[in-house]
Write an enzyme that holds these catalytic residues in place. Structure first.
Site, short mmCIF file in Angstrom:
data_model
loop_
_atom_site.label_atom_id
_atom_site.label_comp_id
_atom_site.label_asym_id
_atom_site.label_seq_id
_atom_site.Cartn_x
_atom_site.Cartn_y
_atom_site.Cartn_z
N CYS A 96 10.13 -28.20 -5.47
CA CYS A 96 10.62 -27.85 -4.13
C CYS A 96 9.89 -28.65 -3.06
O CYS A 96 10.49 -29.07 -2.06
CB CYS A 96 10.47 -26.35 -3.87
SG CYS A 96 11.68 -25.37 -4.78
N CYS A 138 6.89 -24.46 -5.32
CA CYS A 138 6.54 -25.22 -6.52
C CYS A 138 6.61 -26.72 -6.22
O CYS A 138 7.13 -27.15 -5.19
CB CYS A 138 7.48 -24.85 -7.67
SG CYS A 138 9.11 -25.60 -7.55
N GLU A 145 14.02 -22.15 -2.25
CA GLU A 145 13.91 -23.26 -1.29
C GLU A 145 14.98 -24.32 -1.54
O GLU A 145 15.60 -24.85 -0.61
CB GLU A 145 12.52 -23.93 -1.40
CG GLU A 145 11.37 -23.04 -0.99
CD GLU A 145 10.79 -22.22 -2.14
OE1 GLU A 145 11.55 -21.86 -3.07
OE2 GLU A 145 9.59 -21.97 -2.12
#
Ligand code: THU
Length: 154
Positions: free
Chosen positions: A109, A106, A73
């Protein structure tokens, strides 16, 4: 005072996505093959659909010095940032075949997604997918990071 936060997302079949969403997700699936993930064996692909119709890609890039690596990402979003294209983002799709359930980003991100979406005019459509035959779809990054950190100069 008691407050609560509600998060809404849809669980859908791939065939229930719009054409653009499916295209973006397919790009995430394809680019996961270019991930550099020899340490985790957990390749992740991320793709963004831009306003003018082009699709940008990113994938996770690992390193023997583990913390030096980066998630798919952020590889995607920082690349878009470097090309001054953050404001063009409409759809972001993320895919990991090694995850049965749709992969969810996560915390780091989510923080980056939150701030980058603020730079865009509209909330992004987010699509998350794994090996299972359904995806999660949600509108906007806010619900992924309730009470997000923002830089406030008083
Ligand atoms: N990873 C991503 O690229 N995106 C996520 O949303 C979660 C995790 C990567 C980081 C690392 O390279 C590997 O997956 C295992 O954690």
């Amino acid at each position: 005072m008691r407050r609560s936060w509600c998060m809404e997302y849809e669980e859908l079949g791939w065939d229930e996505l719009s054409e653009r969403e499916r295209l973006t997700l397919r790009a995430a699936v394809e680019t996961a093959k270019q991930a550099y993930a020899p340490y985790s064996n957990f390749p992740v692909g991320a793709a963004a659909y831009l306003r003018k119709g082009d699709i940008w890609i990113g994938n996770n890039q690992e390193n023997a010095a583990y913390p030096s690596g980066l998630c798919a990402e952020r590889t995607l979003l920082f690349s878009l940032g470097a090309h001054n294209l953050v404001t063009e983002i409409e759809i972001v799709a993320v895919y990991a075949s090694a995850s049965l359930l749709p992969i969810m980003p996560c915390g780091a991100c989510r923080q980056v997604m939150y701030e980058y979406q603020q730079r865009s005019e509209n909330p992004w459509t987010l699509i998350f997918a794994g090996a299972a035959d359904f995806v999660y779809r949600m509108k906007g990054v806010e619900s992924l990071l309730p009470l997000a950190f923002v830089w406030r100069r008083s």
